[in-house]
Design an enzyme around this catalytic site. Sequence first.
Site, PDB file in Angstrom:
ATOM      1  N   CYS A 171     -64.807  71.408  -8.836  1.00  0.00           N
ATOM      2  CA  CYS A 171     -65.557  70.918  -7.668  1.00  0.00           C
ATOM      3  C   CYS A 171     -65.977  69.309  -7.965  1.00  0.00           C
ATOM      4  CB  CYS A 171     -66.210  71.604  -7.314  1.00  0.00           C
ATOM      5  SG  CYS A 171     -65.951  73.541  -6.902  1.00  0.00           S
ATOM      6  N   ARG A 221     -59.454  66.506 -10.057  1.00  0.00           N
ATOM      7  CA  ARG A 221     -59.983  67.762 -10.836  1.00  0.00           C
ATOM      8  C   ARG A 221     -59.648  68.871 -10.098  1.00  0.00           C
ATOM      9  NH1 ARG A 221     -65.010  66.454 -13.467  1.00  0.00           N
ATOM     10  NH2 ARG A 221     -65.891  68.475 -12.983  1.00  0.00           N
ATOM     11  N   TRP A 248     -63.249  73.491  -4.729  1.00  0.00           N
ATOM     12  CA  TRP A 248     -62.137  74.433  -5.229  1.00  0.00           C
ATOM     13  C   TRP A 248     -62.656  75.987  -4.978  1.00  0.00           C
ATOM     14  CZ3 TRP A 248     -61.367  77.923  -9.557  1.00  0.00           C
ATOM     15  CH2 TRP A 248     -59.967  78.009  -9.777  1.00  0.00           C
ATOM     16  N   ASN A 259     -71.547  72.770  -7.521  1.00  0.00           N
ATOM     17  CA  ASN A 259     -70.262  73.463  -8.384  1.00  0.00           C
ATOM     18  C   ASN A 259     -71.025  74.637  -9.224  1.00  0.00           C
ATOM     19  OD1 ASN A 259     -69.262  71.030  -7.296  1.00  0.00           O
ATOM     20  ND2 ASN A 259     -69.355  69.908  -9.427  1.00  0.00           N
ATOM     21  N   GLY A 260     -69.934  75.485  -9.525  1.00  0.00           N
ATOM     22  CA  GLY A 260     -70.399  76.475 -10.184  1.00  0.00           C
ATOM     23  C   GLY A 260     -70.425  77.961  -9.623  1.00  0.00           C
ATOM     24  N   GLU A 294     -46.870  75.289 -25.185  1.00  0.00           N
ATOM     25  CA  GLU A 294     -47.195  74.347 -24.110  1.00  0.00           C
ATOM     26  C   GLU A 294     -46.327  73.775 -23.195  1.00  0.00           C
ATOM     27  OE1 GLU A 294     -49.664  71.312 -22.824  1.00  0.00           O
ATOM     28  OE2 GLU A 294     -50.147  73.116 -23.850  1.00  0.00           O
ATOM     29  N   LYS A 324     -46.571  73.750 -19.254  1.00  0.00           N
ATOM     30  CA  LYS A 324     -46.282  72.420 -18.380  1.00  0.00           C
ATOM     31  C   LYS A 324     -45.511  72.951 -17.295  1.00  0.00           C
ATOM     32  CE  LYS A 324     -49.391  70.237 -20.096  1.00  0.00           C
ATOM     33  NZ  LYS A 324     -50.013  71.156 -20.136  1.00  0.00           N
ATOM     34  N   GLU A 372     -47.080  75.180 -14.437  1.00  0.00           N
ATOM     35  CA  GLU A 372     -47.850  74.371 -14.104  1.00  0.00           C
ATOM     36  C   GLU A 372     -47.667  73.535 -12.920  1.00  0.00           C
ATOM     37  OE1 GLU A 372     -51.951  73.411 -16.912  1.00  0.00           O
ATOM     38  OE2 GLU A 372     -49.861  72.473 -17.430  1.00  0.00           O
ATOM     39  N   HIS A 409     -36.736  91.618 -30.165  1.00  0.00           N
ATOM     40  CA  HIS A 409     -37.744  92.609 -29.810  1.00  0.00           C
ATOM     41  C   HIS A 409     -38.358  92.814 -28.281  1.00  0.00           C
ATOM     42  CE1 HIS A 409     -38.594  93.629 -34.064  1.00  0.00           C
ATOM     43  NE2 HIS A 409     -38.497  92.193 -34.477  1.00  0.00           N
ATOM     44  N   LYS A 418     -58.433  70.378 -12.839  1.00  0.00           N
ATOM     45  CA  LYS A 418     -58.564  69.663 -14.142  1.00  0.00           C
ATOM     46  C   LYS A 418     -59.588  70.250 -15.080  1.00  0.00           C
ATOM     47  CE  LYS A 418     -57.187  66.574 -16.903  1.00  0.00           C
ATOM     48  NZ  LYS A 418     -55.897  66.747 -17.692  1.00  0.00           N
TER      49      LYS A 418
END
Length: 607
Positions: free
Chosen positions: A2, A27, A74, A98-99, A481, A485, A488, A504, A602
């Site tokens: 946020c 963000r 958010w 925020n939080g 990674e 990506k 995402e 396996h 973000k």
Amino acid sequence: MCGIVGISANRPIVQHLIAGLSALEYRGYDSAGVALVGKDGIARLRAKGKVRDLVALQAETGLDGHCGIAHTRWATHGVPSEINAHPHVSGQVSLVHNGIIENHAALRAELLAEGYEFSSQTDTEVVAHLVERAQRRGLGLREAVQDTVARLHGAYAIAVVSAREPGTVVGARYGAPLIAGLGEGEQYLASDVHALLPLTRRFMYLEEGDVAEVTVGAIRVFDASGAEVSREVKESHFNADAVERGEYAHYMLKEIHEQPVAVADTLEGRIAGGKILTQIFGVDAERLLADTQAVHIIACGTSYHAGLVARYWIEQLAGVPCTAEIASEYRYRDPVVKEGTLFLTISQSGETADTLAALKLAKDRPYLARMAVCNVPESSIVRESSLVLMTRAGPEIGVASTKAFTTQLVALALFSLELARAKGLDAARYADGVRQLEQLPGLIAETLKLDAEILELATHFADKQHALFLGRGTHWPVAMEGALKLKEISYIHAEAYAAGELKHGPLALVDEEMPVIAVAPNDRLIDKLKSNLEEVRARGGVLYAFVDETVAHGLDAAHVVILPAAGEIAAPVVSTIPLQLLSYHVAVLRGTDVDQPRNLAKSVTVE
């Protein structure tokens, strides 16, 4: 996550509040709102969706004023909607937050019993009611905020205005970032400096428990006890132009192409005469490196992948035991800390909630020292650490991290090599590692020339629903990674495995509809990897291999992309670039929101 902006000024400010929100769009958020204090009380606008929807509302209403707050939300408590959007209002008070307030349910029950009504499902509305209640008891706005935050459990950054005190914005923080900006004839609050860069370069970074009272002419700061304190004013070196897209279609593409410069900046002034300058890690670094008997790396997401690469380097080069752990797991277990263990955190923002909480826990454990690899000099994690190495990636706007990851790898390589030197690494191997780092900007630039080739490959993925990534050694985290990506930003389900694990279980997934992406550098595991890839081909899998030019021959794959030759330090960075480009082009072809993928933020500043 946020975003918060607050301004007290002698001029109309709504355009600046909204511009601040626009600068924080990277963000991640699902709704936006603004509240202004005027002679008729508090007026607010809220919109589910993007800041542009808020802009349209403001244009319709003409709402403006000289003192106000704004927010991008958010969702954590309550679905994305107008009624759950901030700012929230209680009586003559309006507040953004925020939080997460962990004891909101008990506080809500208390307020309901007193007759307060709730219009949202958020934890934030509880805080607005508490401030309003304190003001009804006769407290000034700043005192009411201090009275309120003493009741809160969890993490918060808040900004509050009251019709009882027009012209004043009060902010408070605990566990979430909040900064104050100093102007001429106006003063500011924000959760991120980028929101205020067009207005000021002078900032105060509020500390845990601080409450800031912002008026047109001054900013006063009070600590958790209510005592007035001074906080150092610092000048930001961020460039406002760095958060513009320029000629690029997306921020992510811009940031991918900024990597040669970002890596060069991260190396600048840190190598001289073929040697890494030990003092770049901080005071007493030489002794601490010599005394380090183990390394414990803590991070989240992409930063965790960087830590996994560093684990290989540290153990292979320095012969020092190293573990890498997800911060959210570290927080809730009792790790065994052996004597001489260095605690190393990695964070792009320096405000990642789980990583910051882990760092605070580490203070009470017998670590040798606390070191941070970070991109934001004034961040909480940097301030809480005794050793620091900045990554110099510059602002990264795209939610999917690119240049932050590669510059983290470079910073960790500097650390790994210097720790290894302190532990007696062979001089020739050390010199070769340093030489590889010096060559990296050019190697990355060369790799970026493969863009058109990778765009063609991306067309093979556009209609896929799943993908499998493979790597070995340091390239297993690189594969992780790459998978992250792709999932995402394209929303394709992607998994990464150490290639030796194929038989396996994962081999059961391989068929002609499952693209398999392999990263194949020229290292001691290349022959093993080739055998693993044969297992894929034998099951009808379609193989996409990104290979070092020195091993391209003899590798049987349907699609081969040849990368510049690189050694054990440079190769993970070089191999990352084509995986970023592949994910980007696949996402564009699928029509997803590349820079702001759904459900993601973000900077993850809540648990």
